[in-house]
Design a protein around this motif. Structure first.
Motif, mmCIF file in Angstrom:
data_model
loop_
_atom_site.group_PDB
_atom_site.id
_atom_site.type_symbol
_atom_site.label_atom_id
_atom_site.label_comp_id
_atom_site.label_asym_id
_atom_site.label_seq_id
_atom_site.Cartn_x
_atom_site.Cartn_y
_atom_site.Cartn_z
ATOM 1 N N GLY A 1 52.476 -13.466 35.242
ATOM 2 C CA GLY A 1 51.882 -13.535 33.912
ATOM 3 C C GLY A 1 52.926 -13.704 32.820
ATOM 4 N N VAL A 2 53.955 -12.877 32.842
ATOM 5 C CA VAL A 2 55.010 -12.967 31.830
ATOM 6 C C VAL A 2 55.742 -14.301 31.946
ATOM 7 N N GLN A 3 55.938 -14.762 33.166
ATOM 8 C CA GLN A 3 56.589 -16.067 33.368
ATOM 9 C C GLN A 3 55.759 -17.189 32.741
ATOM 10 N N ASN A 4 54.434 -17.142 32.935
ATOM 11 C CA ASN A 4 53.563 -18.156 32.340
ATOM 12 C C ASN A 4 53.610 -18.101 30.812
ATOM 13 N N ALA A 5 53.497 -16.894 30.265
ATOM 14 C CA ALA A 5 53.486 -16.729 28.816
ATOM 15 C C ALA A 5 54.804 -17.183 28.199
ATOM 16 N N SER A 6 55.908 -16.867 28.858
ATOM 17 C CA SER A 6 57.224 -17.224 28.316
ATOM 18 C C SER A 6 57.498 -18.723 28.413
ATOM 19 N N SER A 7 57.066 -19.336 29.504
ATOM 20 C CA SER A 7 57.374 -20.754 29.707
ATOM 21 C C SER A 7 56.561 -21.662 28.791
ATOM 22 N N VAL A 8 55.391 -21.210 28.329
ATOM 23 C CA VAL A 8 54.565 -22.060 27.480
ATOM 24 C C VAL A 8 55.021 -22.006 26.017
ATOM 25 N N GLN A 9 55.760 -20.972 25.624
ATOM 26 C CA GLN A 9 56.112 -20.784 24.220
ATOM 27 C C GLN A 9 56.997 -21.892 23.634
ATOM 28 N N PRO A 10 58.059 -22.333 24.325
ATOM 29 C CA PRO A 10 58.860 -23.435 23.746
ATOM 30 C C PRO A 10 58.054 -24.719 23.564
ATOM 31 N N MET B 1 49.338 -17.809 21.626
ATOM 32 C CA MET B 1 48.915 -17.062 20.439
ATOM 33 C C MET B 1 50.113 -16.461 19.713
ATOM 34 N N ALA B 2 51.062 -15.931 20.478
ATOM 35 C CA ALA B 2 52.245 -15.317 19.868
ATOM 36 C C ALA B 2 53.053 -16.338 19.084
ATOM 37 N N VAL B 3 53.164 -17.557 19.611
ATOM 38 C CA VAL B 3 53.897 -18.614 18.894
ATOM 39 C C VAL B 3 53.127 -19.032 17.634
ATOM 40 N N THR C 1 53.625 -16.614 14.680
ATOM 41 C CA THR C 1 54.994 -16.301 14.245
ATOM 42 C C THR C 1 55.720 -17.596 13.882
ATOM 43 N N PRO C 2 56.817 -17.500 13.124
ATOM 44 C CA PRO C 2 57.496 -18.723 12.649
ATOM 45 C C PRO C 2 58.120 -19.582 13.740
ATOM 46 N N ASN C 3 58.612 -18.970 14.834
ATOM 47 C CA ASN C 3 59.255 -19.773 15.878
ATOM 48 C C ASN C 3 59.181 -19.041 17.215
ATOM 49 N N GLN C 4 59.636 -19.738 18.267
ATOM 50 C CA GLN C 4 59.511 -19.192 19.611
ATOM 51 C C GLN C 4 60.371 -17.956 19.835
ATOM 52 N N HIS C 5 61.466 -17.821 19.103
ATOM 53 C CA HIS C 5 62.354 -16.673 19.292
ATOM 54 C C HIS C 5 61.702 -15.382 18.799
ATOM 55 N N ILE C 6 61.084 -15.453 17.634
ATOM 56 C CA ILE C 6 60.361 -14.291 17.131
ATOM 57 C C ILE C 6 59.136 -14.020 17.999
ATOM 58 N N ALA C 7 58.483 -15.086 18.450
ATOM 59 C CA ALA C 7 57.318 -14.930 19.330
ATOM 60 C C ALA C 7 57.691 -14.198 20.613
ATOM 61 N N ALA C 8 58.856 -14.535 21.175
ATOM 62 C CA ALA C 8 59.302 -13.879 22.412
ATOM 63 C C ALA C 8 59.543 -12.389 22.192
ATOM 64 N N ILE C 9 60.082 -12.038 21.020
ATOM 65 C CA ILE C 9 60.340 -10.626 20.718
ATOM 66 C C ILE C 9 59.027 -9.859 20.560
ATOM 67 N N ALA D 1 56.046 -10.723 21.698
ATOM 68 C CA ALA D 1 55.328 -10.691 22.976
ATOM 69 C C ALA D 1 55.923 -9.656 23.921
ATOM 70 N N ALA D 2 57.249 -9.535 23.927
ATOM 71 C CA ALA D 2 57.915 -8.594 24.834
ATOM 72 C C ALA D 2 57.515 -7.150 24.539
ATOM 73 N N ALA D 3 57.283 -6.846 23.263
ATOM 74 C CA ALA D 3 56.864 -5.483 22.908
ATOM 75 C C ALA D 3 55.533 -5.139 23.580
ATOM 76 N N PHE D 4 54.624 -6.105 23.594
ATOM 77 C CA PHE D 4 53.321 -5.853 24.212
ATOM 78 C C PHE D 4 53.398 -5.884 25.733
ATOM 79 N N TYR D 5 54.327 -6.662 26.298
ATOM 80 C CA TYR D 5 54.514 -6.612 27.751
ATOM 81 C C TYR D 5 54.862 -5.187 28.187
ATOM 82 N N GLY D 6 55.733 -4.540 27.411
ATOM 83 C CA GLY D 6 56.111 -3.162 27.729
ATOM 84 C C GLY D 6 54.932 -2.212 27.668
ATOM 85 N N LEU D 7 54.108 -2.353 26.628
ATOM 86 C CA LEU D 7 52.930 -1.495 26.494
ATOM 87 C C LEU D 7 51.919 -1.765 27.605
#
Length: 241
Positions: free
Chosen positions: A34-43, A122-124, A127-135, A137-143
């Motif tokens: 799941g995280v791999q899919n979410a991360s790979s689609v963001q760029p 949705m995260a992208v 948010t203004p760009n993929q870098h902020i989106a990754a940050i 999104a990662a917070a919610f992955y932890g939760l």
């Protein structure tokens, strides 16, 4: 890789630990893929959004058709991924070859990978760009990891935090996967006087009869993330002038 790591775990349900091992295989696979899919689609979404801004300014693109088209185009890939992964891993882990069990497994894996992908999009979009989106999104992955119901089962989560378990999509995925594969098994566990069905109900709070509701909620999360993505694309403009 997952199939070889968790080889034949599905056939072992003699002890409580066997069930925890099988659930762990589902938990690891869901979060990793799941995280791999979410991360790979963001760029991809980030780059295509720049093109969208240009075309919308020229009057060529409308926000909603663009957003839904971008989401729909992901479905064939995710469906293929779910089928290939599901057939191979289901067989290697050794889950029971019942039609209902197998299709429940494919159903939950497909919609889980789909809502993770839409979440990344949705995260992208929000948010203004993929870098902020990754940050973000990662917070919610932890939760989602913490409240998934595997590290701390729902019955052991303090009452004042239990609401977040029900708001966690990964918790619903694990509920569906475990309940569909083991929730109707009457075999008695050797290290307790309970059946597999009773143990899952008492310790994890999983009921096989609740599968219909779980399926509806999983679909609901997918649709929710899709509509938030579409709304964010329409409402937010991070273009620098």
């Amino acid at each position: 890789m997952f199939g070889t790591m968790f080889w034949d775990l599905g056939t072992k349900r003699t002890f409580q630990q066997d069930l925890s091992n099988a659930m762990g295989s589902m938990y690891a696979a869901v979060l990793f893929l799941g995280v791999q899919n979410a991360s790979s689609v963001q760029p991809v979404v980030d780059v295509e959004r720049t093109v969208f801004y240009r075309e919308r300014a020229a009057g060529m693109y409308s926000a909603m058709p663009y957003a839904f088209a971008q989401a729909i185009v992901e479905i064939p890939y995710i469906f293929s991924q779910s089928v290939v992964y599901g057939v191979i891993v289901y067989a290697m882990i050794g889950f029971e070859w019942k039609t209902a069990n197998f299709f429940w497994y494919l159903f939950f894996m497909f919609f889980t990978l789909l809502y993770f992908t839409f979440y990344g999009m949705m995260a992208v979009a929000a948010t203004p760009n993929q870098h902020i989106a990754a940050i973000v999104a990662a917070a919610f992955y932890g939760l989602w990891n913490l409240f998934s119901g595997f590290i701390v089962p729902r019955t052991r989560i303090p009452v004042w935090w239990r609401w977040y378990y029900w708001a966690c999509p990964v918790a619903w995925t694990l509920y569906g996967l475990v309940a569909s594969q083991f929730g109707d098994i009457k075999d008695i566990l050797q290290d307790s006087d309970k059946s597999v069905e009773q143990y899952l109900d008492d310790y994890f709070g999983f009921k096989h009869d609740f599968l219909g509701v779980v399926a509806a909620v999983i679909v609901g999360f997918t649709v929710l993330f899709l509509f938030i993505f579409a709304f964010a694309i329409k409402a937010f403009n991070f273009q620098r002038r």
